[in-house]
Enzyme design. Structure first.
Site, mmCIF file in Angstrom:
data_model
loop_
_atom_site.group_PDB
_atom_site.id
_atom_site.type_symbol
_atom_site.label_atom_id
_atom_site.label_comp_id
_atom_site.label_asym_id
_atom_site.label_seq_id
_atom_site.Cartn_x
_atom_site.Cartn_y
_atom_site.Cartn_z
ATOM 1 N N ARG A 40 38.016 39.329 39.955
ATOM 2 C CA ARG A 40 36.816 40.156 40.049
ATOM 3 C C ARG A 40 36.487 40.934 38.784
ATOM 4 O O ARG A 40 35.368 41.415 38.630
ATOM 5 C CB ARG A 40 36.965 41.135 41.226
ATOM 6 C CG ARG A 40 36.694 40.470 42.563
ATOM 7 C CD ARG A 40 37.100 41.349 43.730
ATOM 8 N NE ARG A 40 38.561 41.355 43.849
ATOM 9 C CZ ARG A 40 39.220 41.966 44.834
ATOM 10 N NH1 ARG A 40 38.565 42.625 45.758
ATOM 11 N NH2 ARG A 40 40.541 41.909 44.875
ATOM 12 N N ARG A 49 31.935 33.910 43.230
ATOM 13 C CA ARG A 49 32.508 34.431 44.485
ATOM 14 C C ARG A 49 31.417 34.764 45.503
ATOM 15 O O ARG A 49 31.587 34.560 46.704
ATOM 16 C CB ARG A 49 33.356 35.679 44.169
ATOM 17 C CG ARG A 49 33.904 36.438 45.364
ATOM 18 C CD ARG A 49 35.024 35.681 46.048
ATOM 19 N NE ARG A 49 35.489 36.331 47.261
ATOM 20 C CZ ARG A 49 34.956 36.150 48.470
ATOM 21 N NH1 ARG A 49 33.905 35.357 48.621
ATOM 22 N NH2 ARG A 49 35.453 36.750 49.518
ATOM 23 N N ASP A 86 45.189 30.368 46.819
ATOM 24 C CA ASP A 86 45.979 31.485 47.341
ATOM 25 C C ASP A 86 47.258 30.951 47.967
ATOM 26 O O ASP A 86 47.305 29.800 48.401
ATOM 27 C CB ASP A 86 45.181 32.288 48.381
ATOM 28 C CG ASP A 86 45.825 33.653 48.592
ATOM 29 O OD1 ASP A 86 45.562 34.563 47.784
ATOM 30 O OD2 ASP A 86 46.628 33.799 49.535
ATOM 31 N N TYR A 163 53.703 37.199 55.747
ATOM 32 C CA TYR A 163 52.332 37.216 56.284
ATOM 33 C C TYR A 163 52.272 36.567 57.664
ATOM 34 O O TYR A 163 51.540 37.010 58.553
ATOM 35 C CB TYR A 163 51.370 36.521 55.312
ATOM 36 C CG TYR A 163 51.135 37.343 54.061
ATOM 37 C CD1 TYR A 163 50.255 38.424 54.075
ATOM 38 C CD2 TYR A 163 51.829 37.084 52.885
ATOM 39 C CE1 TYR A 163 50.060 39.206 52.948
ATOM 40 C CE2 TYR A 163 51.646 37.861 51.753
ATOM 41 C CZ TYR A 163 50.760 38.924 51.789
ATOM 42 O OH TYR A 163 50.580 39.702 50.682
HETATM 43 O O1 CP3 Z 1 46.176 34.250 39.520
HETATM 44 C C1 CP3 Z 1 45.099 33.650 39.683
HETATM 45 O O2 CP3 Z 1 44.101 33.879 38.982
HETATM 46 C C2 CP3 Z 1 45.030 32.555 40.726
HETATM 47 C C3 CP3 Z 1 44.565 32.978 42.011
HETATM 48 C C4 CP3 Z 1 45.496 33.680 42.990
HETATM 49 C C5 CP3 Z 1 44.990 34.415 44.088
HETATM 50 N N1 CP3 Z 1 46.031 34.809 44.861
HETATM 51 C C6 CP3 Z 1 43.552 34.647 44.330
HETATM 52 C C7 CP3 Z 1 43.141 35.712 45.285
HETATM 53 C C8 CP3 Z 1 46.891 33.697 43.097
HETATM 54 C C9 CP3 Z 1 47.923 33.101 42.171
HETATM 55 C C10 CP3 Z 1 47.210 34.413 44.292
HETATM 56 C C11 CP3 Z 1 48.590 34.600 44.779
HETATM 57 C C12 CP3 Z 1 48.851 35.531 45.888
HETATM 58 N N2 CP3 Z 1 48.097 35.752 46.996
HETATM 59 C C13 CP3 Z 1 50.037 36.311 46.002
HETATM 60 C C14 CP3 Z 1 51.207 36.276 45.034
HETATM 61 C C15 CP3 Z 1 50.949 37.008 43.776
HETATM 62 C C16 CP3 Z 1 50.828 38.504 43.922
HETATM 63 O O3 CP3 Z 1 49.716 39.002 43.667
HETATM 64 O O4 CP3 Z 1 51.803 39.139 44.289
HETATM 65 C C17 CP3 Z 1 49.934 37.048 47.190
HETATM 66 C C18 CP3 Z 1 50.953 38.026 47.718
HETATM 67 C C19 CP3 Z 1 48.712 36.680 47.837
HETATM 68 C C20 CP3 Z 1 48.201 37.144 49.146
HETATM 69 C C21 CP3 Z 1 46.867 37.769 49.035
HETATM 70 N N3 CP3 Z 1 45.704 37.093 48.776
HETATM 71 C C22 CP3 Z 1 46.526 39.143 49.208
HETATM 72 C C23 CP3 Z 1 47.508 40.257 49.499
HETATM 73 C C24 CP3 Z 1 45.151 39.259 49.012
HETATM 74 C C25 CP3 Z 1 44.286 40.494 49.164
HETATM 75 C C26 CP3 Z 1 44.421 41.427 48.018
HETATM 76 C C27 CP3 Z 1 43.301 41.271 47.007
HETATM 77 O O5 CP3 Z 1 43.593 41.187 45.801
HETATM 78 O O6 CP3 Z 1 42.134 41.283 47.424
HETATM 79 C C28 CP3 Z 1 44.659 37.969 48.713
HETATM 80 C C29 CP3 Z 1 43.262 37.610 48.424
HETATM 81 C C30 CP3 Z 1 42.972 37.021 47.097
HETATM 82 N N4 CP3 Z 1 43.700 36.027 46.481
HETATM 83 C C31 CP3 Z 1 41.869 37.353 46.266
HETATM 84 C C32 CP3 Z 1 41.969 36.536 45.130
HETATM 85 C C33 CP3 Z 1 41.031 36.490 43.970
HETATM 86 C C34 CP3 Z 1 40.770 38.335 46.624
HETATM 87 C C35 CP3 Z 1 39.950 37.774 47.749
HETATM 88 C C36 CP3 Z 1 38.480 38.078 47.672
HETATM 89 O O7 CP3 Z 1 37.820 37.716 46.663
HETATM 90 O O8 CP3 Z 1 37.985 38.633 48.657
#
Ligand code: CP3
Length: 353
Positions: A40, A49, A86, A163
């Protein structure tokens, strides 16, 4: 010198610094990428997005996945792309419904609360239901050409289990840990199935063109060393061994957040690179593990500071790394309100002589 493999040959890329460093060679210019680099904080990401009401639908659109995966390579100058996806895309094929709610993170409608449901979960290869991920990899590889390698990834089995059992993000992971401590054999069934599914999923990512594999066991640090060693480590080891057996030259990165106490165990996983968060003193880790390549570990909040201050922090990090091969990164994901200029200042500072 280690040889590079079919999909991860250094010679394939104009910029192979990530593969070099991950395989222990010191590249002329050390590599840097940013956790959550397609995100973002980039206006072009927000534009794409906004085309999708649901985050999962966005993940299921290979053309858009490829578009945002390449954005930080073009706009921030990172040395690798990481597939936009994700760790929770594995849940629907396993029968769990996941939804991402604004400001709330992931919400699972039918979390695991019943041992019989865990016993009935599928295991093994679910790749036929994840075709959109592999199409995303193929399109991204085309869009990248031979510029930089592509990182594929999956969640570590403990983090994905968290999760599935908690039903979303959780402060204490109390439900999952209750399961581990009260019915370890049921937990072992669950994590064993996750390890099998994840191994098949990561091998297919490598087969489709992922040049590096990352396992993000973000919440492993919630566990003490002995329970991690007994109930999680063997499963992550099995995932890494499965990838290495088929793709010996694809580097594997293991990342965990807030887990310095588990480093002695992570060092036995068979990963090529260990990702560290900012709580670890990098110099101490490098001295304790003279042959280990690390990734990290600037506190993501450093990117709120001025470009000059960011450069000074990177300089200090470089002084700790000395002449060792290293993969520069933040210690966790970039925050959504960081200025892209500051992300670029971080990357440029790593690349500076
Ligand atoms: O790194 C990158 O650019 C690749 C994309 C990527 C996402 N999630 C996109 C995402 C990667 C590698 C992840 C991994 C991920 N997802 C992890 C492990 C890495 C870390 O951050 O610890 C975990 C624990 C998740 C689970 C997850 N997905 C959570 C807790 C959330 C919500 C928190 C948030 O940042 O909004 C997501 C959603 C998510 N995954 C978003 C993105 C861009 C946001 C969703 C949205 O746009 O509404």
């Amino acid at each position: 010198m280690k040889q590079s493999g079919a999909s991860a040959s250094s010679a394939t890329f104009l910029n192979s610094s990530l593969l070099d460093a991950a395989q222990g060679r010191v590249p002329a210019r050390q590599p840097v990428w940013i956790m959550r680099q397609a995100g973002r904080y980039l206006a072009d990401y927000r534009r794409v997005r906004s085309l999708f009401p649901s985050f999962m639908d966005f993940c299921r659109s290979p053309e858009h996945v490829a578009e945002v995966t390449v954005q930080p390579v073009d706009q921030v100058g990172v040395d690798a792309a990481i597939l936009f996806s994700d760790i929770l895309v594995l849940l629907p094929p396993m029968g769990l419904q996941v939804d991402f709610k604004e400001g709330k993170g992931p919400v699972i409608a039918n979390p695991l609360r019943d041992d019989a449901v865990i016993a009935a979960l599928p295991e093994g290869n679910l790749n036929s239901e994840l075709g959109y991920v592999f199409e995303g990899i193929r399109l991204t590889k085309k869009a990248l050409g031979n510029r930089v390698p592509l990182i594929g990834f999956a969640g570590g089995p403990f983090t994905v289990a968290s999760y599935m059992v908690e039903g979303g993000s959780s402060k204490e992971l109390a439900k999952l840990k209750a399961l581990m401590f009260s019915r370890p054999e049921v937990f072992t069934t669950l994590i064993g199935k996750l390890a099998s599914v994840t191994a098949a999923y990561l091998c297919e990512q490598a087969r489709q063109g992922a040049d590096v594999i990352t396992i993000m066991d973000s919440w492993a640090g919630y566990l003490g060393p002995n329970v991690y060693r007994d109930l999680v480590l063997p499963h992550t080891k099995r995932i890494i061994a499965a990838v290495k057996a088929e793709f010996p030259h694809v580097p594997v990165v293991h990342y965990a957040n807030g887990a310095p106490h588990l480093l002695p165990h992570f060092a036995t996983l068979g990963a090529d690179v260990l990702g560290l968060d900012w709580r670890v003193n990098l110099g101490d880790a490098l001295r304790a593990y003279p042959k280990q390549v690390f990734q990290g570990n600037l506190d993501p909040c450093n990117l709120y500071a001025s470009p000059d201050q960011i450069r000074a922090k990177v300089k200090a990090l470089k002084a700790e790394v000395g002449g060792r091969a290293h993969v520069y990164n933040l210690g966790h994901g970039i925050l959504p309100d960081i200025s892209p200029d500051h992300a670029r200042a971080f990357v440029d500072a790593v690349h500076e002589e």
